[in-house]
Design a protein around this motif. Structure first.
Motif, PDB file in Angstrom:
ATOM      1  N   VAL A   1       6.546   8.720   6.640  1.00  0.00           N
ATOM      2  CA  VAL A   1       6.217   7.751   5.594  1.00  0.00           C
ATOM      3  C   VAL A   1       7.487   7.219   4.943  1.00  0.00           C
ATOM      4  N   GLU A   2       8.470   8.090   4.735  1.00  0.00           N
ATOM      5  CA  GLU A   2       9.712   7.657   4.098  1.00  0.00           C
ATOM      6  C   GLU A   2      10.619   6.878   5.040  1.00  0.00           C
ATOM      7  N   GLY A   3      10.384   7.059   6.347  1.00  0.00           N
ATOM      8  CA  GLY A   3      11.259   6.404   7.351  1.00  0.00           C
ATOM      9  C   GLY A   3      11.030   4.989   7.430  1.00  0.00           C
TER      10      GLY A   3
ATOM     11  N   VAL B   1       2.720  18.491   6.729  1.00  0.00           N
ATOM     12  CA  VAL B   1       2.845  17.590   5.581  1.00  0.00           C
ATOM     13  C   VAL B   1       4.296  17.135   5.430  1.00  0.00           C
ATOM     14  N   ALA B   2       5.239  18.034   5.661  1.00  0.00           N
ATOM     15  CA  ALA B   2       6.659  17.657   5.600  1.00  0.00           C
ATOM     16  C   ALA B   2       6.970  16.623   6.677  1.00  0.00           C
ATOM     17  N   ASP B   3       6.436  16.800   7.874  1.00  0.00           N
ATOM     18  CA  ASP B   3       6.630  15.817   8.944  1.00  0.00           C
ATOM     19  C   ASP B   3       6.023  14.469   8.556  1.00  0.00           C
TER      20      ASP B   3
ATOM     21  N   GLY C   1       2.110   0.185  10.923  1.00  0.00           N
ATOM     22  CA  GLY C   1       3.241   0.319  11.825  1.00  0.00           C
ATOM     23  C   GLY C   1       3.796   1.726  11.910  1.00  0.00           C
ATOM     24  N   ARG C   2       2.982   2.722  11.562  1.00  0.00           N
ATOM     25  CA  ARG C   2       3.422   4.112  11.604  1.00  0.00           C
ATOM     26  C   ARG C   2       2.440   4.968  12.415  1.00  0.00           C
ATOM     27  N   PRO C   3       2.374   4.705  13.728  1.00  0.00           N
ATOM     28  CA  PRO C   3       1.433   5.461  14.561  1.00  0.00           C
ATOM     29  C   PRO C   3       1.733   6.958  14.587  1.00  0.00           C
ATOM     30  N   ALA C   4       3.000   7.341  14.473  1.00  0.00           N
ATOM     31  CA  ALA C   4       3.326   8.774  14.432  1.00  0.00           C
ATOM     32  C   ALA C   4       2.708   9.409  13.192  1.00  0.00           C
ATOM     33  N   GLY C   5       2.668   8.679  12.091  1.00  0.00           N
ATOM     34  CA  GLY C   5       2.041   9.180  10.873  1.00  0.00           C
ATOM     35  C   GLY C   5       0.552   9.372  11.058  1.00  0.00           C
ATOM     36  N   SER C   6      -0.087   8.448  11.771  1.00  0.00           N
ATOM     37  CA  SER C   6      -1.515   8.595  12.059  1.00  0.00           C
ATOM     38  C   SER C   6      -1.777   9.858  12.859  1.00  0.00           C
ATOM     39  N   GLU C   7      -0.932  10.122  13.841  1.00  0.00           N
ATOM     40  CA  GLU C   7      -1.108  11.308  14.679  1.00  0.00           C
ATOM     41  C   GLU C   7      -0.926  12.593  13.864  1.00  0.00           C
TER      42      GLU C   7
ATOM     43  N   PHE D   1       0.797  -1.225   0.000  1.00  0.00           N
ATOM     44  CA  PHE D   1       0.000   0.000   0.000  1.00  0.00           C
ATOM     45  C   PHE D   1       0.833   1.279   0.000  1.00  0.00           C
ATOM     46  N   ARG D   2       2.130   1.165   0.053  1.00  0.00           N
ATOM     47  CA  ARG D   2       2.999   2.342   0.077  1.00  0.00           C
ATOM     48  C   ARG D   2       2.748   3.289  -1.099  1.00  0.00           C
ATOM     49  N   PRO D   3       2.592   2.798  -2.335  1.00  0.00           N
ATOM     50  CA  PRO D   3       2.333   3.734  -3.432  1.00  0.00           C
ATOM     51  C   PRO D   3       1.068   4.571  -3.215  1.00  0.00           C
ATOM     52  N   LEU D   4       0.022   3.973  -2.689  1.00  0.00           N
ATOM     53  CA  LEU D   4      -1.213   4.707  -2.410  1.00  0.00           C
ATOM     54  C   LEU D   4      -0.976   5.752  -1.320  1.00  0.00           C
TER      55      LEU D   4
END
Length: 90
Positions: A88-90, A81-83, A53-59, A12-15
């Protein structure tokens, strides 16, 4: 991150990348990305990134969603958005 979550993330990364790019475009004032669409995308990311596995991204996505609901100017979203892109890239 478990192997199953890692495989799901790769699938799902591309989406996710497309959705983050849409938020970036909105933050940069792209008239082709209305607030309603950015709000929908932020809501989707807020609900899904933790599953990958990216809870920081959800926040961060939730903070973007709330800012959109409050009517902040698009340019004010750029740091969030930069954060989000960094997570996402991490």
């Amino acid at each position: 991150m478990s192997d199953a979550v890692a495989r799901l993330w790769e699938r799902f990364r591309p989406l996710v990348d497309q959705r983050v790019e849409l938020l970036r475009a909105h933050a940069e004032g792209d008239p082709g990305v209305p607030r309603e669409e950015a709000l929908r995308v932020a809501h989707n990311l807020a609900g899904s990134l933790g599953s990958y596995g990216r809870p920081a991204g959800s926040e961060i996505a939730r903070r973007i969603e709330e800012a959109l609901q409050q009517g902040v100017p698009p340019a004010a979203l750029a740091p969030l958005v930069a954060d989000l892109r960094t997570v996402v890239e991490g």
